[in-house]
Design an enzyme around this catalytic site. Sequence first.
Site, mmCIF file in Angstrom:
data_model
loop_
_atom_site.group_PDB
_atom_site.id
_atom_site.type_symbol
_atom_site.label_atom_id
_atom_site.label_comp_id
_atom_site.label_asym_id
_atom_site.label_seq_id
_atom_site.Cartn_x
_atom_site.Cartn_y
_atom_site.Cartn_z
ATOM 1 N N SER A 31 70.562 -10.062 -32.828
ATOM 2 C CA SER A 31 71.565 -9.237 -32.131
ATOM 3 C C SER A 31 71.031 -8.927 -30.737
ATOM 4 C CB SER A 31 71.732 -7.928 -32.908
ATOM 5 O OG SER A 31 72.499 -6.997 -32.179
ATOM 6 N N TYR A 33 68.841 -0.925 -38.035
ATOM 7 C CA TYR A 33 69.480 -2.167 -37.570
ATOM 8 C C TYR A 33 68.648 -2.826 -36.469
ATOM 9 C CZ TYR A 33 73.176 -5.299 -35.912
ATOM 10 O OH TYR A 33 73.906 -6.405 -35.543
HETATM 11 P P1 NAD Z 1 80.870 -8.597 -40.910
HETATM 12 O O1 NAD Z 1 80.636 -7.274 -41.547
HETATM 13 O O2 NAD Z 1 82.243 -8.964 -40.538
HETATM 14 O O3 NAD Z 1 80.267 -9.769 -41.812
HETATM 15 C C1 NAD Z 1 79.003 -9.610 -42.431
HETATM 16 C C2 NAD Z 1 79.075 -10.253 -43.800
HETATM 17 O O4 NAD Z 1 77.806 -10.061 -44.446
HETATM 18 C C3 NAD Z 1 80.145 -9.606 -44.700
HETATM 19 O O5 NAD Z 1 81.011 -10.587 -45.225
HETATM 20 C C4 NAD Z 1 79.331 -8.919 -45.771
HETATM 21 O O6 NAD Z 1 79.959 -8.854 -47.037
HETATM 22 C C5 NAD Z 1 78.065 -9.773 -45.811
HETATM 23 N N1 NAD Z 1 76.959 -9.087 -46.464
HETATM 24 C C6 NAD Z 1 76.547 -7.800 -46.260
HETATM 25 N N2 NAD Z 1 75.550 -7.507 -47.121
HETATM 26 C C7 NAD Z 1 75.322 -8.615 -47.871
HETATM 27 C C8 NAD Z 1 74.431 -8.936 -48.914
HETATM 28 N N3 NAD Z 1 73.545 -8.038 -49.403
HETATM 29 N N4 NAD Z 1 74.463 -10.178 -49.441
HETATM 30 C C9 NAD Z 1 75.356 -11.100 -48.966
HETATM 31 N N5 NAD Z 1 76.245 -10.853 -47.996
HETATM 32 C C10 NAD Z 1 76.222 -9.620 -47.464
HETATM 33 O O7 NAD Z 1 79.922 -8.652 -39.644
HETATM 34 P P2 NAD Z 1 79.791 -9.701 -38.432
HETATM 35 O O8 NAD Z 1 80.116 -8.974 -37.213
HETATM 36 O O9 NAD Z 1 80.475 -10.977 -38.761
HETATM 37 O O10 NAD Z 1 78.206 -9.890 -38.446
HETATM 38 C C11 NAD Z 1 77.545 -11.093 -38.827
HETATM 39 C C12 NAD Z 1 76.118 -11.029 -38.342
HETATM 40 O O11 NAD Z 1 76.123 -10.944 -36.899
HETATM 41 C C13 NAD Z 1 75.349 -9.798 -38.821
HETATM 42 O O12 NAD Z 1 74.013 -10.164 -39.096
HETATM 43 C C14 NAD Z 1 75.406 -8.868 -37.639
HETATM 44 O O13 NAD Z 1 74.337 -7.952 -37.607
HETATM 45 C C15 NAD Z 1 75.331 -9.852 -36.488
HETATM 46 N N6 NAD Z 1 75.837 -9.319 -35.224
HETATM 47 C C16 NAD Z 1 77.148 -8.998 -35.083
HETATM 48 C C17 NAD Z 1 77.580 -8.484 -33.865
HETATM 49 C C18 NAD Z 1 79.023 -8.119 -33.611
HETATM 50 O O14 NAD Z 1 79.304 -7.564 -32.538
HETATM 51 N N7 NAD Z 1 79.947 -8.392 -34.501
HETATM 52 C C19 NAD Z 1 76.679 -8.294 -32.825
HETATM 53 C C20 NAD Z 1 75.338 -8.633 -33.016
HETATM 54 C C21 NAD Z 1 74.937 -9.148 -34.231
#
Ligand code: NAD
Length: 257
Positions: A142, A155
């Site tokens: 991230s 986080y």
């Molecule tokens: P999201 O919440 O839409 O998707 C995350 C997915 O991870 C969900 O489907 C959830 O069910 C799954 N998950 C959570 N805990 C789990 C577990 N124990 N086992 C299996 N699956 C599990 O979030 P996103 O925005 O798509 O994020 C995806 C990745 O990108 C994450 O690692 C997040 O930290 C990272 N990220 C996102 C952003 C953003 O702005 N959206 C920014 C930086 C980093």
Amino acid sequence: MTDLHRLNGKTIVITGGARGLGAETARRAVAGGARVVITDVLDDEGAATAAELGTNARFLHHDVTSEKDWQRVAEFAVAEFGRIDGLVNNAGVSTGQPLETETVEHFRKVIDINLTAVFIGMKTVIPVMKENGGGSIVNISSAAGLMGLALTSGYGASKWGVRGLTKIGAVELGTAKVRVNSVHPGMVHTPMTASVGIRQGEGNYPNTPMGRVGEPSEIAQAVTFLLSDAASYITGAELAVDGGWTTGPTVKYVMGQ
Ligand code: NAD
């Protein structure tokens, strides 16, 4: 897309692929010729995403914190598609408490899902990739893994950890032809960020140089690039896909001009 950018014949495991960035990465990977194993704890959404993608996609229930589940995922991918060429460690949860009020229990839980699980995932697929003669691991960190962001104790610490683990993997696995890189999304519109009020559109994120949040497809194309043979000499890299957010404070003009 050149042939090198395609993922023809590759099998990619994508954790947290039921929705958000993981689902978008799965869509782009399949469009690029890959077969994908989508894993998640959200069974209905995961099955729906795999169904949307047709015969080149499978869904498997998977809690990324479970070593046993990881073993099942590796066995399933090999049984269904014969190999594992790529792993996207994407599953994650976010936090929003100041250090003083964050609980130890919650901090540990976030580290378990966002960091320890990435370690277990790498540990599980490395032997399978070595057997194939190589592979590509993309760890989703991230912008919070490149700078100190307030209210992200568990986080942010987990995402800095993912960045470090990526470098260690790259060093250990270079000659085994397993490349390991981290991707650092900025603020992107997904179910995770929608739940804290992030909306799409121009001008909606003024603290980035580009002034807007990102689209899931803009992260997915960076991830699939790193999975592809077009990235054959890239390992240990940290790719910020963040509209310039981590370049530093946004300076709109220079004094005197
Ligand atoms: P999201 O919440 O839409 O998707 C995350 C997915 O991870 C969900 O489907 C959830 O069910 C799954 N998950 C959570 N805990 C789990 C577990 N124990 N086992 C299996 N699956 C599990 O979030 P996103 O925005 O798509 O994020 C995806 C990745 O990108 C994450 O690692 C997040 O930290 C990272 N990220 C996102 C952003 C953003 O702005 N959206 C920014 C930086 C980093």
